[in-house]
Scaffold this motif. Structure first.
Motif, PDB file in Angstrom:
ATOM      1  N   ALA A 106    -112.636  -6.039 -43.703  1.00 53.82           N
ATOM      2  CA  ALA A 106    -113.626  -5.410 -44.253  1.00 53.82           C
ATOM      3  C   ALA A 106    -114.630  -6.415 -44.697  1.00 53.82           C
ATOM      4  O   ALA A 106    -114.083  -7.497 -45.136  1.00 53.82           O
ATOM      5  CB  ALA A 106    -113.201  -4.460 -45.565  1.00 53.82           C
ATOM      6  N   THR A 159    -110.545  -3.866 -49.783  1.00 47.10           N
ATOM      7  CA  THR A 159    -111.695  -3.344 -50.570  1.00 47.10           C
ATOM      8  C   THR A 159    -111.934  -4.037 -51.728  1.00 47.10           C
ATOM      9  O   THR A 159    -112.771  -4.347 -52.154  1.00 47.10           O
ATOM     10  CB  THR A 159    -111.502  -1.972 -50.524  1.00 47.10           C
ATOM     11  N   GLN A 202    -113.805   4.000 -48.155  1.00 49.42           N
ATOM     12  CA  GLN A 202    -113.187   4.085 -49.430  1.00 49.42           C
ATOM     13  C   GLN A 202    -114.000   4.700 -50.476  1.00 49.42           C
ATOM     14  O   GLN A 202    -115.215   4.355 -50.717  1.00 49.42           O
ATOM     15  CB  GLN A 202    -112.704   2.819 -49.996  1.00 49.42           C
ATOM     16  N   ARG A 210    -113.466   0.127 -44.103  1.00 50.91           N
ATOM     17  CA  ARG A 210    -112.828  -0.919 -43.395  1.00 50.91           C
ATOM     18  C   ARG A 210    -112.492  -0.502 -41.939  1.00 50.91           C
ATOM     19  O   ARG A 210    -112.548   0.561 -41.638  1.00 50.91           O
ATOM     20  CB  ARG A 210    -111.275  -0.735 -44.217  1.00 50.91           C
TER      21      ARG A 210
END
Length: 451
Positions: A242, A299, A212, A227
């Motif tokens: 994650a 996340t 990300q 992830r």
């Protein structure tokens, strides 16, 4: 900052965007089809506009009606969410032409990353590792045979404009390569209006690892770790976690740093995800998603950073709230996609939800637009909820997720909750020993126990 944001989406992501906007003091406009007139995002938004009949093509993909809704309500920005128009460069350009800010990347970046060959060439120049494959599209049968021999079998043929597993075929020997290329071209032309295909090395047992990132208009870009999205069925993600159980902190920061630096040099603005296949300690770029993703809450759970809020801020011309050294990772998070489907055959199960009760407790988050009495329409994606939990350890996270799934009540329809419960009891998943092919083998064994 924007005064009013039109949310060009539906379901849980529309509600998620609404919540972020309201916490920032921004008014919201919900657009909806006739089928979604009683949807939760329509009920809670400050204003709502019907943009067409049930079919997505006539409503959520109707650019003219969405722009008209912006003008009628005075919305100065559009958040597209994921799916629908979120990666449509033409829509982003049209918004700009009408003085409406598209909350997402620049149209040229969407266009470049939406074409898989161009994306691969671009990130390769930026220093991101890629899967060995053809330099561009495959034009002739002779090219297909030559490229297959150069890469070495098995290979995979993919549509340049593809997605969702369409226009894609695995080839294990030279005798099948020409037929596979021509088949994929036909499928790609029918599905995407673009018959161009390319060839890549096929990895036998990779994991799907994605990083990300988020960047601003001042060439600041940070990564928020990875992830693991390897639990997939027909290239559709089912459960994400994650951090990945196979990535250590040194690797995380090294690869994340490469990705963030590359996207900063690229001048990328907004949220994005760099997706890799990971096998034998090596990362190979497969594609970039130029939008917020379904699994972004995983996340958010381990970093404490609100990605939608940051999307809105950088679109409004603000600098990122965070530098890389401010990003910290705490605990372990998992997300289950809860679909209105039979848990093992995946047959759609739309209909009325007679009872709805979301689980709660410490570090438990249920993102859903469903409520008791809501009728799930048959016209759209079948995902009705996302259950996200965090634990101090991966084992603790699994126990909390199992408890939360058992507590989740969605009556009146079938859902995939029983599948997730079975996955959490499986020893391979518990140990983290799985790849992108594992779930389909698990489902085949479940559905055909005598084979």
């Amino acid at each position: 900052m924007f005064k009013k944001v039109l949310i060009a989406n539906r379901g849980e992501i529309a509600l998620r965007i609404h919540r972020a906007c309201k916490e920032m003091g921004i008014q919201t406009v919900a657009v909806h089809s006739t089928a979604d007139s009683d949807a939760m995002h329509v009920r809670v938004a400050d204003e709502a506009v019907c943009i067409g009949p049930n079919a997505s093509a006539d409503s959520y993909l109707n650019v003219a009606n969405i722009i008209a809704a912006c003008e009628v309500t005075g919305a100065d920005a559009v958040h597209p969410g994921y799916g629908f128009l979120s990666e449509n460069a033409n829509f982003a350009e049209i918004c700009g032409e009408h003085g409406i800010k598209f909350i997402g990347p620049l149209p040229e970046h969407i266009r470049m990353m939406g074409d898989k060959i161009t994306a691969k060439e671009t990130v390769k120049k930026l220093g991101i590792p890629v899967v060995p494959g053809s330099e561009g599209g495959v034009d002739t049968d002779e090219d297909a045979v030559r490229i297959g021999a150069e890469i070495g079998y098995p290979v995979i043929v993919k549509a340049t404009a593809g997605g969702g597993g369409r226009g894609m075929q695995i080839v294990r020997n030279e005798s099948d390569i020409v037929t596979a290329v021509n088949t994929c071209k036909t499928e790609a032309k029918a599905a995407f209006g673009n018959e161009e295909v390319y060839i890549e090395k096929f990895l036998e047992k990779p994991r799907h690892i994605e990083f990300q990132i988020i960047g601003d208009q001042f060439k600041n870009c940070i990564h928020l770790g990875e992830r693991d999205c390897s639990l997939q069925r027909r290239h559709q993600k089912v459960l994400e976690e994650a951090p990945s159980p196979v990535i250590d902190m040194e690797t995380r920061m090294r690869v994340g740093g490469i990705v963030a630096d590359a996207m900063a040099n690229f001048g990328y603005e907004g949220a994005g995800t760099i997706e890799f296949l990971y096998e034998d300690g090596e990362f190979f770029f497969i594609e970039m998603n130029t939008r917020i993703q379904v699994e972004h809450p995983v996340t958010e759970m381990i970093t404490g950073i609100d990605l939608v809020r940051e999307q809105i801020r950088v679109a409004a011309g603000k600098k990122l709230h965070y530098s890389q050294d401010m990003v910290e990772f705490h605990g372990h998070a998992m997300e289950c996609r809860v679909n209105a489907e039979d848990p093992f055959t995946f047959m759609p199960s739309p209909g009325q939800v007679t009872q709805y009760h979301a689980p709660g407790g410490l570090n438990v988050r249920a993102d859903s637009a469903v409520y008791s009495g809501y009728k799930i329409p048959p016209y759209y994606d079948s995902m009705v909820a996302k259950l996200i939990v965090k634990g101090y350890t991966r084992d603790g996270c699994m126990m909390r997720l199992l408890r939360s799934l058992e507590e989740y009540v969605i009556d009146g329809i079938k859902t995939t909750i029983p599948l997730h419960i079975e996955l959490l009891h499986n020893k391979d998943f518990q140990s983290g020993d799985y790849d992108i092919h594992w779930l389909e083998k698990f489902l085949d064994a479940h559905n055909n126990p005598d084979d």
